[in-house]
Design a protein around this motif. Structure first.
Motif, PDB file in Angstrom:
ATOM      1  N   GLN A 113       0.852  -1.193   0.000  1.00  0.00           N
ATOM      2  CA  GLN A 113       0.000   0.000   0.000  1.00  0.00           C
ATOM      3  C   GLN A 113       0.887   1.242   0.000  1.00  0.00           C
ATOM      4  O   GLN A 113       2.002   1.236   0.542  1.00  0.00           O
ATOM      5  CB  GLN A 113      -0.928   0.022   1.203  1.00  0.00           C
ATOM      6  N   ARG A 114       0.358   2.298  -0.577  1.00  0.00           N
ATOM      7  CA  ARG A 114       1.122   3.527  -0.764  1.00  0.00           C
ATOM      8  C   ARG A 114       0.325   4.709  -0.199  1.00  0.00           C
ATOM      9  O   ARG A 114      -0.836   4.914  -0.560  1.00  0.00           O
ATOM     10  CB  ARG A 114       1.382   3.708  -2.263  1.00  0.00           C
ATOM     11  N   TRP A 115       0.939   5.479   0.684  1.00  0.00           N
ATOM     12  CA  TRP A 115       0.344   6.699   1.229  1.00  0.00           C
ATOM     13  C   TRP A 115       1.005   7.884   0.522  1.00  0.00           C
ATOM     14  O   TRP A 115       2.247   7.962   0.447  1.00  0.00           O
ATOM     15  CB  TRP A 115       0.600   6.792   2.730  1.00  0.00           C
ATOM     16  N   TYR A 116       0.202   8.816  -0.015  1.00  0.00           N
ATOM     17  CA  TYR A 116       0.779   9.908  -0.793  1.00  0.00           C
ATOM     18  C   TYR A 116      -0.035  11.195  -0.620  1.00  0.00           C
ATOM     19  O   TYR A 116      -1.215  11.168  -0.271  1.00  0.00           O
ATOM     20  CB  TYR A 116       0.856   9.525  -2.278  1.00  0.00           C
ATOM     21  N   PHE A 117       0.634  12.332  -0.881  1.00  0.00           N
ATOM     22  CA  PHE A 117       0.000  13.643  -0.795  1.00  0.00           C
ATOM     23  C   PHE A 117      -0.530  14.075  -2.157  1.00  0.00           C
ATOM     24  O   PHE A 117       0.050  13.749  -3.198  1.00  0.00           O
ATOM     25  CB  PHE A 117       1.006  14.697  -0.312  1.00  0.00           C
ATOM     26  N   THR A 118      -1.643  14.837  -2.115  1.00  0.00           N
ATOM     27  CA  THR A 118      -2.159  15.499  -3.321  1.00  0.00           C
ATOM     28  C   THR A 118      -2.323  16.988  -3.035  1.00  0.00           C
ATOM     29  O   THR A 118      -2.542  17.398  -1.884  1.00  0.00           O
ATOM     30  CB  THR A 118      -3.509  14.914  -3.754  1.00  0.00           C
ATOM     31  N   PHE A 119      -2.226  17.783  -4.095  1.00  0.00           N
ATOM     32  CA  PHE A 119      -2.392  19.237  -4.012  1.00  0.00           C
ATOM     33  C   PHE A 119      -3.433  19.623  -5.047  1.00  0.00           C
ATOM     34  O   PHE A 119      -3.215  19.427  -6.261  1.00  0.00           O
ATOM     35  CB  PHE A 119      -1.052  19.938  -4.280  1.00  0.00           C
ATOM     36  N   ASN A 120      -4.573  20.081  -4.568  1.00  0.00           N
ATOM     37  CA  ASN A 120      -5.720  20.364  -5.449  1.00  0.00           C
ATOM     38  C   ASN A 120      -6.089  19.142  -6.289  1.00  0.00           C
ATOM     39  O   ASN A 120      -6.415  19.233  -7.463  1.00  0.00           O
ATOM     40  CB  ASN A 120      -5.424  21.566  -6.343  1.00  0.00           C
ATOM     41  N   GLY A 121      -6.014  17.968  -5.657  1.00  0.00           N
ATOM     42  CA  GLY A 121      -6.438  16.719  -6.296  1.00  0.00           C
ATOM     43  C   GLY A 121      -5.386  16.018  -7.122  1.00  0.00           C
ATOM     44  O   GLY A 121      -5.646  14.924  -7.631  1.00  0.00           O
ATOM     45  N   ALA A 122      -4.208  16.588  -7.289  1.00  0.00           N
ATOM     46  CA  ALA A 122      -3.162  15.974  -8.121  1.00  0.00           C
ATOM     47  C   ALA A 122      -1.898  15.770  -7.288  1.00  0.00           C
ATOM     48  O   ALA A 122      -1.606  16.550  -6.372  1.00  0.00           O
ATOM     49  CB  ALA A 122      -2.863  16.856  -9.329  1.00  0.00           C
ATOM     50  N   GLU A 131       5.524  10.498  -1.045  1.00  0.00           N
ATOM     51  CA  GLU A 131       4.875   9.212  -0.788  1.00  0.00           C
ATOM     52  C   GLU A 131       5.636   8.396   0.251  1.00  0.00           C
ATOM     53  O   GLU A 131       6.781   8.697   0.596  1.00  0.00           O
ATOM     54  CB  GLU A 131       4.785   8.414  -2.086  1.00  0.00           C
ATOM     55  N   SER A 132       4.979   7.338   0.704  1.00  0.00           N
ATOM     56  CA  SER A 132       5.578   6.349   1.592  1.00  0.00           C
ATOM     57  C   SER A 132       4.828   5.042   1.361  1.00  0.00           C
ATOM     58  O   SER A 132       3.618   5.045   1.107  1.00  0.00           O
ATOM     59  CB  SER A 132       5.446   6.793   3.050  1.00  0.00           C
ATOM     60  N   ILE A 133       5.542   3.889   1.446  1.00  0.00           N
ATOM     61  CA  ILE A 133       4.896   2.600   1.194  1.00  0.00           C
ATOM     62  C   ILE A 133       5.108   1.658   2.369  1.00  0.00           C
ATOM     63  O   ILE A 133       6.042   1.818   3.162  1.00  0.00           O
ATOM     64  CB  ILE A 133       5.411   1.942  -0.105  1.00  0.00           C
ATOM     65  N   ILE A 134       4.208   0.667   2.458  1.00  0.00           N
ATOM     66  CA  ILE A 134       4.380  -0.476   3.362  1.00  0.00           C
ATOM     67  C   ILE A 134       4.169  -1.729   2.526  1.00  0.00           C
ATOM     68  O   ILE A 134       3.157  -1.866   1.821  1.00  0.00           O
ATOM     69  CB  ILE A 134       3.374  -0.453   4.530  1.00  0.00           C
ATOM     70  N   TYR A 135       5.136  -2.640   2.620  1.00  0.00           N
ATOM     71  CA  TYR A 135       5.066  -3.913   1.894  1.00  0.00           C
ATOM     72  C   TYR A 135       5.006  -5.036   2.921  1.00  0.00           C
ATOM     73  O   TYR A 135       5.731  -5.025   3.913  1.00  0.00           O
ATOM     74  CB  TYR A 135       6.294  -4.083   0.993  1.00  0.00           C
ATOM     75  N   LEU A 136       4.123  -6.036   2.653  1.00  0.00           N
ATOM     76  CA  LEU A 136       3.966  -7.169   3.575  1.00  0.00           C
ATOM     77  C   LEU A 136       3.958  -8.455   2.765  1.00  0.00           C
ATOM     78  O   LEU A 136       3.264  -8.556   1.762  1.00  0.00           O
ATOM     79  CB  LEU A 136       2.660  -7.030   4.371  1.00  0.00           C
ATOM     80  N   THR A 175      -2.522   1.780  -4.171  1.00  0.00           N
ATOM     81  CA  THR A 175      -1.735   0.562  -4.347  1.00  0.00           C
ATOM     82  C   THR A 175      -0.365   0.892  -4.919  1.00  0.00           C
ATOM     83  O   THR A 175      -0.150   1.948  -5.500  1.00  0.00           O
ATOM     84  CB  THR A 175      -2.454  -0.410  -5.298  1.00  0.00           C
ATOM     85  N   CYS A 176       0.538  -0.043  -4.721  1.00  0.00           N
ATOM     86  CA  CYS A 176       1.852   0.048  -5.356  1.00  0.00           C
ATOM     87  C   CYS A 176       1.763  -0.625  -6.733  1.00  0.00           C
ATOM     88  O   CYS A 176       0.906  -1.494  -6.953  1.00  0.00           O
ATOM     89  CB  CYS A 176       2.907  -0.658  -4.511  1.00  0.00           C
ATOM     90  N   ALA A 177       2.637  -0.234  -7.627  1.00  0.00           N
ATOM     91  CA  ALA A 177       2.609  -0.817  -8.983  1.00  0.00           C
ATOM     92  C   ALA A 177       2.887  -2.312  -8.932  1.00  0.00           C
ATOM     93  O   ALA A 177       3.820  -2.762  -8.251  1.00  0.00           O
ATOM     94  CB  ALA A 177       3.653  -0.116  -9.857  1.00  0.00           C
ATOM     95  N   ARG A 181      -3.716  -5.145  -3.666  1.00  0.00           N
ATOM     96  CA  ARG A 181      -4.120  -4.268  -2.556  1.00  0.00           C
ATOM     97  C   ARG A 181      -4.256  -5.093  -1.271  1.00  0.00           C
ATOM     98  O   ARG A 181      -4.714  -6.235  -1.282  1.00  0.00           O
ATOM     99  CB  ARG A 181      -5.453  -3.621  -2.887  1.00  0.00           C
ATOM    100  N   GLY A 182      -3.864  -4.500  -0.154  1.00  0.00           N
ATOM    101  CA  GLY A 182      -4.044  -5.140   1.151  1.00  0.00           C
ATOM    102  C   GLY A 182      -5.093  -4.410   1.978  1.00  0.00           C
ATOM    103  O   GLY A 182      -5.816  -3.546   1.477  1.00  0.00           O
TER     104      GLY A 182
END
Length: 201
Positions: A113-122, A131-136, A175-177, A181-182
């Protein structure tokens, strides 16, 4: 003759009277003795109070009680805000953003899973996404992995090329490429913070 009989009668009366009086005196004296004996030997007299005793030893613990009935799940809360509106003063400045909160991921098999920022939706393009990811790569078929760690994590970075004015800054989960999805969780049982700072060049 009459005088002799009268004398005999008087003598007889005199002799009898003292005997009767003597019997009554003896009887009264005996009752008094009984009363004195009863008062002396059968009446309880209060003695001096004794010394106060010591406290006893503490008792042993009782038998443990039986477990209570499990509680029911609470009502589902309202969806929280995933965006903050920020007023940017200058077009040639950069925005520094930071998210801090609890992140967690569970899955049946390998997931990301990937956590990321958006600015005005982009997402940020100047220079790169924030961004930051967690892989399990462990889990269970029931989606109840023994690996269920909630960690306070941060997602942080700088973004250029955003015009002055109101900017909607959001934190999202995706999701990550090329990975499935978890079950992602954000902000469990802790305070989540989003910090936005404008930095002039």
């Amino acid at each position: 003759m009459m005088g002799t009989k009268l004398a005999q009668l008087l003598i007889c009366f005199w002799i009898t009277l003292p005997c009767c009086v003597t019997e009554k005196v003896k009887e009264r004296t005996g009752r008094q003795r009984d009363a004195e004996f009863t008062d002396k030997y059968q009446t309880c007299m209060q003695g001096v109070p004794g010394v106060q005793g010591r406290d006893g030893n503490p008792g042993i613990n009782g038998i443990p009680g039986t477990p209570g009935i499990p509680g029911r799940d609470g009502l589902k809360g309202e969806k929280g805000e995933c965006e903050c509106t920020f007023t940017k003063q200058r077009s040639d400045s950069a925005l520094r953003v930071l998210f801090s909160g609890s992140l967690r991921l569970k899955c049946k098999t390998a997931c990301c899973q990937r956590w990321y920022f958006t600015f005005n939706g982009a997402e940020c393009t100047g220079p790169l996404p924030i961004e930051s990811i967690i892989y399990l790569d462990q889990g269970s078929p029931e989606l109840n992995s023994t690996i269920n760690i909630h960690r306070t994590s941060t997602v942080e970075g700088l973004c250029d090329g955003i015009k002055a004015g109101l900017v909607d800054v959001g934190i999202w989960v995706g999701t990550c490429a090329d990975y499935p999805r978890g079950d992602a969780s954000t902000g469990w049982n802790s305070v989540s913070r989003m910090i936005i700072e404008e930095l002039p060049k």
